[in-house]
Design an enzyme around this catalytic site. Structure first.
Site, PDB file in Angstrom:
ATOM      1  N   CYS A  17     -27.479  25.676  29.514  1.00  0.00           N
ATOM      2  CA  CYS A  17     -27.679  25.695  28.063  1.00  0.00           C
ATOM      3  C   CYS A  17     -26.560  24.998  27.300  1.00  0.00           C
ATOM      4  CB  CYS A  17     -27.852  27.123  27.565  1.00  0.00           C
ATOM      5  SG  CYS A  17     -26.468  28.206  27.959  1.00  0.00           S
ATOM      6  N   HIS A  76     -39.280 -14.787  24.108  1.00  0.00           N
ATOM      7  CA  HIS A  76     -39.307 -14.179  25.435  1.00  0.00           C
ATOM      8  C   HIS A  76     -37.912 -13.730  25.831  1.00  0.00           C
ATOM      9  CE1 HIS A  76     -38.803 -18.536  25.689  1.00  0.00           C
ATOM     10  NE2 HIS A  76     -38.030 -18.328  26.736  1.00  0.00           N
ATOM     11  N   HIS A 130     -18.753  22.357  17.381  1.00  0.00           N
ATOM     12  CA  HIS A 130     -19.992  23.085  17.119  1.00  0.00           C
ATOM     13  C   HIS A 130     -20.790  22.440  15.999  1.00  0.00           C
ATOM     14  CE1 HIS A 130     -18.515  26.389  19.702  1.00  0.00           C
ATOM     15  NE2 HIS A 130     -19.808  26.590  19.869  1.00  0.00           N
ATOM     16  N   HIS A 156       0.836  -1.201   0.000  1.00  0.00           N
ATOM     17  CA  HIS A 156       0.000   0.000   0.000  1.00  0.00           C
ATOM     18  C   HIS A 156       0.866   1.244   0.000  1.00  0.00           C
ATOM     19  CE1 HIS A 156       0.669   0.675   4.348  1.00  0.00           C
ATOM     20  NE2 HIS A 156       0.575  -0.649   4.466  1.00  0.00           N
TER      21      HIS A 156
END
Length: 829
Positions: A602, A740, A300, A18
């Site tokens: 808040c 169940h 954010h 790779h």
């Protein structure tokens, strides 16, 4: 004199040849003048100096290949490369082992649905067309621009390549992390890759601009990588895209940061990174979910996404490269995975999920529109944190008691000048109208930190979170503040509007702000955010100057713990469940109450339903949450015992670690002892269920528990049912099955029932398909009613099913009401 030499190898690298070992090989080959190629056994060859060409050969572990050199130093080159390949190409990367835990729901798991793993960061699921953001889409002007001629364009392209390559090499040499250094080295090789440059040069000579040539060449290379066998190498396509973005950014400064396509239909957005303003610029009417790479949970972007109720999956490596734009994709935030493309079975599954969610919402809506009061009478307001009137309106419809935080700063971002007053008045007026007479807290703009506004000319700060932001900026831009205050006060007009200032650190700042407000107008309450430790420990000194306070837990936690909330490396520290942080919250609330101040919260902490007992135990007056979280928070409050919650907080503050608090929060019995509803409930019975398999039938009957509020984790219940089913089939014969389970996610003992529209195979005892499913779901543990009750009800039900008369009566019931009566009478539950 030209000579030839060659040597045959077998690839020993676990992940094949790779990018990183290929970059080492290419770097070594570049040190010889001979022509050197690497050739697969099928004859396909690649220039040994080109990382991308080598990777494109898709050489896997065990594959044979030959290196050929032709030139004056061919023998020396082959000898050196032989030594390097046999001893110098190390697999130095830690390859994560896939978790044995599969988060796919059982229905999809049994269908063998392929999925992309990530981390769920926003609940729910969304389905739409895959749209990649932040890719190589050039601005329209760049697409329309004509070439300035090959020499000029190639000159620009060369300078961009050299700049990017040198920058990556420099960062590689300066990195102290071996893996990072190797990655940067590989990227530097890709930036200067001969094959990539050849493709760019070819496109430029055909008349393209440098930017268009870079994009076209990179997409060509990335497409080739995506087509190889190795998933590992396929993922390297993002490396090429990454490099190309860096080149285009150098050619067209700012073009990549502004990438944000228009959504024209229901869409799932894939991006490695997505800024808050990119998210806000997307059409939310079409946005169904986000799939992101390296984005922090408390960034954010994620705060806004959760507030929008968007399903999100993060930590998806190379997110834009894992999907083909235009394909349908599903993002499952509950399971933390992504599916694309989507087949008919997957589509059918998620369409039912949406139907279930709609039924559940319809059930709870009348309830959550009532005030949120605990069983022992403690009232707490549940407000919404919003960025526009649409979010406010949605939240109010879903039961919000007001607006706990309206973020005005987003009006100031991604524009060349501050919003004019008339525009601000229009926005604030719309928000107040949407609130429908309920209280609204408008926070003055909180620009700075991770929300810069370049037009203010504040310049670059080394640590913007500790720099000129919030009220500190107001003192440098007083007219900007006055304009906003004029707009706010103009629309308040006697309505329940409050104004709140962010980032206050000392009393002088608060006094200064209050004087500015009162100079412009009056009649409005004035409060402040508590998000700086100096304020948290001095509430009594601020009390004479404020009418209320609201705790901003996001910033307060990062400042209190000295841990950047956007840095995943310190995420364990920036954890609001740190006992030290809970102690300071307790201090703030107690001091504010002693001073007679109203206290809201808040931050993100307040918006997570699992934190409701902590908020109630702290004794806050209000919590503010995203529009999609309001209902769940209110439902939790209705069931809570505030006295128990206070005890929970007291114990949490005595602990030492956040994990201990998390464990306490999970185990503590903070809910009130509510009278359990009847085991058999009409809401948990459905006739004519469309299921085509045993898995769908089990899901359908478990869904009834979720819709009726007997569990808020239906997938956990479903897994518990399947754990039993794995031991033995619950198909008891005669067309009946009795799955169940005992599961902590089940709130009350429940016997649910569905009659299927068409029987399904269940591997039943008599080999016959099942038409009726009776689910017995019990809470886990004797204290909560599971234990012996489980066996008692199951035994009674099994005995009744042995009688033909009972089976015939149950089978003849025309509707759910009749089934309910039959089960209550015959099974005596």
């Amino acid at each position: 004199m030209a000579t030839k030499a060659e040597h045959r190898f077998v690839c020993r690298l676990a992940n094949g040849l790779h990018a990183r070992p290929a970059s080492v090989l290419a770097e070594a080959a570049a040190g010889f003048v001979s022509s050197i190629v690497i050739e697969r056994e099928n004859g396909e060859s690649a220039d040994a100096r080109s990382v991308l060409s080598i990777v494109g050969l898709d050489l896997q572990r065990g594959d044979g290949f030959v290196v050929r050199a032709d030139g004056q130093d061919a023998p020396t080159a082959i000898a050196a490369l032989r030594e390097l390949i046999e001893t110098g190409l190390h697999e130095d990367e830690h390859v994560p082992v896939a978790s044995s835990e599969c988060r796919l729901p059982p229905v999809l798991r049994m269908l063998g649905v392929e999925h992309i793993r990530g981390v769920g960061a926003g609940g729910g699921a969304g389905m739409g067309t895959a749209v990649c953001v932040g890719g190589l889409s050039l601005p329209a002007a760049a697409l329309d621009a004509g070439s300035r001629g090959p020499d000029a364009e190639l000159g620009d392209a060369r300078r961009a390549v050299d700049s990017a390559s040198n920058e990556l090499a420099r960062r590689s040499s300066e990195s102290n992390d071996a893996t990072e250094a190797a990655l940067l080295r590989a990227h530097a090789q890709i930036a200067g890759d001969a094959a990539l440059w050849a493709a760019i040069e070819s496109r430029v000579r055909e008349g393209e601009t440098a930017a268009r040539a870079v994009v076209g060449a990179a997409e060509e290379m990335a497409s080739k990588l995506r087509g190889v066998r190795s998933a590992y190498v396929q993922e390297r396509a993002i490396d090429v895209i990454d490099i190309a973005m860096q080149l285009v950014e150098r050619l067209l400064p700012g073009s990549m940061a502004a990438a944000c396509p228009a959504l024209e239909q229901g869409s799932v957005v894939f991006a490695e990174m997505l800024t808050a303003n990119q998210l806000l610029a997307l059409d939310r009417g079409h946005l169904r979910g986000l799939v992101l790479g390296g984005v922090g949970r408390t960034s954010h972007t994620m705060i806004l996404a959760r507030g929008m109720g968007l399903p999100c999956v993060i930590d998806v490596a190379g997110a834009p490269a894992v999907v083909h734009p235009g394909d349908t994709a599903v993002v499952d935030g509950d399971g933390g995975f992504v599916i694309s493309p989507v087949n008919q079975e997957v589509r059918r599954f998620y369409e039912r999920e949406r139907w279930v969610d709609e039924r559940r919402r319809a059930r709870v809506l009348p309830v959550v529109c009532q005030p949120a009061r605990t069983v022992d009478g403690q009232l707490v307001e549940v407000g919404v944190t919003a960025v526009d009137a649409a979010e406010v309106a949605m939240a109010i419809r879903n039961g919000a008691d007001g607006v706990g935080l309206f973020r005005t700063e987003f009006m100031y971002l991604e524009r060349e000048a501050p919003p004019p007053e008339d525009e601000q008045r229009e926005v604030y007026s719309a928000v107040i109208e949407a609130a429908g007479g309920k209280p609204v807290i408008l926070r003055t703009f909180d620009i700075g930190g991770d929300k810069p506004a370049p037009y203010l000319g504040s310049g670059q700060e080394n640590n913007p979170f500790l720099g000129i932001r919030g009220v500190r900026l107001y003192q440098r831009q007083p007219e900007l503040l006055r304009a906003q205050l004029r707009a706010m006060l103009a629309v308040a007009d006697g309505r329940p509007v409050k104004i709140m200032v962010p980032m206050v650190a000392n009393v002088r700042e608060m006094v200064w702000f209050r004087e500015h407000v009162e100079t412009i107008g009056s009649g409005t309450q004035i409060g402040m955010m508590v998000e700086v430790p100096s304020v948290a420990l001095s509430i009594d000194r601020f009390a004479p100057h404020v009418d209320f306070v609201s705790i901003g837990t996001n910033d307060l936690c990062q400042y209190w713990m000295a841990a950047d909330r956007g840095n995943p490396g310190v995420a364990g520290l920036c954890d609001e469940l740190q006992p030290a942080f809970l102690r300071v919250l307790t201090r703030i609330v107690n001091d504010a109450k002693a001073a007679g101040l109203w206290v809201g919260v808040c931050g993100e902490m307040a918006g997570r339903v699992e934190n409701v007992p902590l908020m109630l135990g702290l004794g806050v007056d209000e919590v503010s949450a995203g529009p999609g979280d309001v209902g769940a928070i209110k439902l939790a409050v209705y069931e809570a015992d505030a006295g128990r919650c206070r005890e929970l907080v007291r114990r949490a503050c005595e602990l030492d670690h956040a994990d201990e608090v998390r464990g306490l929060l999970a185990d503590f019995a903070w809910r009130a002892e509510l009278e359990a509803p009847a085991v058999v409930d009409r809401a948990c019975i459905e006739v004519g269920v469309d299921a085509v398999s045993k898995a769908e039938a089990i899901k359908a009957v478990v869904d009834l528990l979720g819709i009726s509020g007997r569990t808020d984790k239906p997938r956990a219940v479903e897994e518990a049912v399947w754990a039993r089913e794995a031991a033995y089939s619950t198909g008891l014969g005669h067309g009946f099955a009795v799955p169940h389970c005992k599961c902590a996610a089940v709130r009350w003992p429940t016997l649910a029932a569905v009659r299927l529209a068409e029987p399904v195979d269940w591997d039943a005892m008599d080999g016959k398909p099942v038409h009726t499913v009776l689910l017995l779901a019990m809470p886990d543990g004797e204290a909560s009613g599971g234990g012996a009750a489980h066996l008692k009800i199951f035994a009674a039900l099994a005995r009744r099913l042995m009688h033909e008369g009972f089976r015939e009566r149950l089978g003849s019931c025309a509707d759910g009401q009749a089934i309910e009566a039959c089960l209550r009478e015959e099974v005596a539950v």
